[in-house]
Write a protein that holds these residues in place. Sequence first.
Motif, mmCIF file in Angstrom:
data_model
loop_
_atom_site.group_PDB
_atom_site.id
_atom_site.type_symbol
_atom_site.label_atom_id
_atom_site.label_comp_id
_atom_site.label_asym_id
_atom_site.label_seq_id
_atom_site.Cartn_x
_atom_site.Cartn_y
_atom_site.Cartn_z
ATOM 1 N N PRO A 44 -11.954 -31.249 30.024
ATOM 2 C CA PRO A 44 -12.295 -30.216 29.405
ATOM 3 C C PRO A 44 -14.048 -29.579 30.360
ATOM 4 O O PRO A 44 -14.701 -30.402 31.073
ATOM 5 C CB PRO A 44 -13.108 -30.481 27.976
ATOM 6 C CG PRO A 44 -11.949 -32.130 27.707
ATOM 7 C CD PRO A 44 -12.649 -32.319 29.276
ATOM 8 N N ALA A 45 -13.406 -28.542 30.292
ATOM 9 C CA ALA A 45 -14.942 -27.988 30.907
ATOM 10 C C ALA A 45 -16.292 -27.507 30.201
ATOM 11 O O ALA A 45 -16.732 -28.234 30.477
ATOM 12 C CB ALA A 45 -14.994 -26.479 31.402
ATOM 13 N N ALA A 46 -17.068 -28.309 30.147
ATOM 14 C CA ALA A 46 -18.490 -28.470 29.039
ATOM 15 C C ALA A 46 -18.795 -27.598 28.832
ATOM 16 O O ALA A 46 -19.375 -26.793 29.453
ATOM 17 C CB ALA A 46 -19.594 -29.414 30.786
ATOM 18 N N ILE A 80 -10.475 -34.888 24.454
ATOM 19 C CA ILE A 80 -9.526 -33.853 24.853
ATOM 20 C C ILE A 80 -10.157 -32.769 24.033
ATOM 21 O O ILE A 80 -10.221 -31.323 24.808
ATOM 22 C CB ILE A 80 -8.449 -34.129 24.563
ATOM 23 C CG1 ILE A 80 -8.080 -35.363 25.277
ATOM 24 C CG2 ILE A 80 -7.538 -32.954 24.539
ATOM 25 C CD1 ILE A 80 -6.465 -35.903 24.554
ATOM 26 N N ASP A 81 -10.919 -32.630 23.111
ATOM 27 C CA ASP A 81 -11.337 -31.564 22.516
ATOM 28 C C ASP A 81 -12.457 -31.036 22.809
ATOM 29 O O ASP A 81 -13.604 -29.985 22.787
ATOM 30 C CB ASP A 81 -11.420 -31.649 21.194
ATOM 31 C CG ASP A 81 -12.188 -32.939 20.713
ATOM 32 O OD1 ASP A 81 -13.003 -33.515 21.476
ATOM 33 O OD2 ASP A 81 -12.281 -32.590 19.739
ATOM 34 N N GLY A 82 -13.160 -31.455 24.385
ATOM 35 C CA GLY A 82 -14.513 -31.928 24.401
ATOM 36 C C GLY A 82 -15.481 -32.098 24.104
ATOM 37 O O GLY A 82 -16.927 -31.756 24.896
ATOM 38 N N THR A 83 -15.355 -32.723 22.815
ATOM 39 C CA THR A 83 -16.470 -33.968 21.999
ATOM 40 C C THR A 83 -17.510 -34.810 22.926
ATOM 41 O O THR A 83 -16.519 -35.219 23.498
ATOM 42 C CB THR A 83 -16.137 -34.450 21.129
ATOM 43 O OG1 THR A 83 -15.464 -33.241 20.077
ATOM 44 C CG2 THR A 83 -16.855 -35.223 20.515
ATOM 45 N N PRO A 84 -18.408 -34.930 23.296
ATOM 46 C CA PRO A 84 -19.221 -35.946 24.009
ATOM 47 C C PRO A 84 -18.961 -37.409 23.447
ATOM 48 O O PRO A 84 -18.921 -37.534 22.667
ATOM 49 C CB PRO A 84 -20.562 -35.260 23.689
ATOM 50 C CG PRO A 84 -20.302 -34.060 23.611
ATOM 51 C CD PRO A 84 -19.345 -33.830 22.462
ATOM 52 N N ILE A 85 -18.722 -38.214 24.839
ATOM 53 C CA ILE A 85 -17.931 -39.221 24.140
ATOM 54 C C ILE A 85 -19.854 -40.125 23.955
ATOM 55 O O ILE A 85 -20.479 -40.005 24.508
ATOM 56 C CB ILE A 85 -17.449 -40.093 25.057
ATOM 57 C CG1 ILE A 85 -16.062 -39.857 25.836
ATOM 58 C CG2 ILE A 85 -17.049 -41.296 25.087
ATOM 59 C CD1 ILE A 85 -15.334 -40.399 26.575
ATOM 60 N N ARG A 111 -23.408 -38.211 38.945
ATOM 61 C CA ARG A 111 -23.279 -38.558 37.502
ATOM 62 C C ARG A 111 -23.902 -37.700 36.579
ATOM 63 O O ARG A 111 -25.326 -37.216 37.386
ATOM 64 C CB ARG A 111 -23.362 -39.696 36.960
ATOM 65 C CG ARG A 111 -23.488 -39.839 35.156
ATOM 66 C CD ARG A 111 -24.212 -40.865 34.969
ATOM 67 N NE ARG A 111 -24.240 -41.049 33.507
ATOM 68 C CZ ARG A 111 -24.336 -42.717 32.852
ATOM 69 N NH1 ARG A 111 -23.475 -43.339 33.312
ATOM 70 N NH2 ARG A 111 -23.547 -42.141 31.364
ATOM 71 N N ASP A 112 -23.061 -36.110 35.191
ATOM 72 C CA ASP A 112 -24.001 -35.477 33.935
ATOM 73 C C ASP A 112 -23.371 -35.702 33.650
ATOM 74 O O ASP A 112 -22.624 -36.482 33.166
ATOM 75 C CB ASP A 112 -24.013 -34.482 35.755
ATOM 76 C CG ASP A 112 -22.471 -33.475 35.400
ATOM 77 O OD1 ASP A 112 -21.671 -34.198 34.505
ATOM 78 O OD2 ASP A 112 -21.872 -32.770 36.212
ATOM 79 N N ASP A 113 -24.040 -34.589 32.296
ATOM 80 C CA ASP A 113 -23.060 -34.979 31.199
ATOM 81 C C ASP A 113 -21.861 -35.015 31.002
ATOM 82 O O ASP A 113 -20.903 -35.708 30.101
ATOM 83 C CB ASP A 113 -23.737 -33.503 30.336
ATOM 84 C CG ASP A 113 -23.422 -33.705 29.174
ATOM 85 O OD1 ASP A 113 -23.114 -31.795 28.645
ATOM 86 O OD2 ASP A 113 -23.587 -34.503 28.376
ATOM 87 N N ARG A 114 -21.199 -34.483 32.228
ATOM 88 C CA ARG A 114 -19.900 -33.649 31.724
ATOM 89 C C ARG A 114 -18.846 -35.482 31.615
ATOM 90 O O ARG A 114 -17.324 -35.756 31.614
ATOM 91 C CB ARG A 114 -18.965 -33.208 32.564
ATOM 92 C CG ARG A 114 -19.681 -31.625 31.902
ATOM 93 C CD ARG A 114 -19.129 -30.976 33.397
ATOM 94 N NE ARG A 114 -20.054 -30.866 34.280
ATOM 95 C CZ ARG A 114 -19.878 -30.541 35.805
ATOM 96 N NH1 ARG A 114 -19.223 -29.193 36.007
ATOM 97 N NH2 ARG A 114 -20.642 -31.087 36.803
ATOM 98 N N GLY A 115 -19.560 -35.903 32.951
ATOM 99 C CA GLY A 115 -18.655 -37.384 33.504
ATOM 100 C C GLY A 115 -19.406 -37.549 34.852
ATOM 101 O O GLY A 115 -20.234 -37.325 34.950
ATOM 102 N N ALA A 116 -18.407 -38.893 35.719
ATOM 103 C CA ALA A 116 -18.672 -39.066 36.848
ATOM 104 C C ALA A 116 -17.980 -38.625 38.116
ATOM 105 O O ALA A 116 -17.228 -38.983 37.604
ATOM 106 C CB ALA A 116 -19.243 -40.542 36.648
#
Length: 264
Positions: free
Chosen positions: A260-262, A141-146, A99-104
């Motif tokens: 999205p690529a983070a 989808i636009d790359g904004t962190p959830i 797990r990191d900032d982008r996902g898991a």
Amino acid sequence: MKKTFATVTVALICLFAAAGCHSNTAESASHEAGAVSGPANRPALHATLRWERLYDGKHMARWNYAVLEESCRAGGHLVRGLTPGEVQKLDTGTVELWRDDRGAYGRERTWRHVLEERTDGDCVIRLEEQLDEGSRSFREIDGTPIEISPVDPSDVALAGKLSGFTRIGESQVKGQPCTRWRSKNHEECVWSGGLGIGMSDAPTDSLCTTQGPMAYLTGLPLESRHDSQGPGCNLELETMTVGKGLLPEVGRAMAELGAPAAGG
């Protein structure tokens, strides 16, 4: 991302979704230590777990395999079975979670024995590995962190009460902080370092059988022991690292998801 996998029985997992804000009471002081503010500060973690499933203290899949071998021999068949090392894999599983900032991304391996149909009458039994994979993006989808809300200590306390556990206190497993819980037939220590990223340290009933490796994102037990009564899951942490940065395994999973690529 989902491939073809083992049929797994859904376990009762008494974990509550993380929501709300941190409490400032003394009871929640240890929970505050696990808080993380903002997506850029979300830790990168990699954990490897191993579990074994038991019923009344016995490995039922190994017992079933022994019965199958004996039945083949009793029928006059030549048995070409599993090696002792392969038998030891029955009723066990391994889980890896990144797990990191982008996902898991997570994957779980389990094993079962399979009796092959043979025209020559031999009993040929082989070990079959089953792989379950899952992934989740933490970005829109636009790359904004959830936004991920920190765990509310009142949810943790309620989860423990409803599942019949008593909170023993704070502990550590292999250097990682965890909250220790005990019920009539079960003791476990659940990671308390992920409260700020929505990973609860509430007790779980069992994770030997789950809805997949992503279930460990809700709560990550580092140690779990059942007594010899009824079904149970003994689980242990093998390795765990918590740091910063991006993990290649998560990057590959996000690429397969088309996420999205983070950025930060």
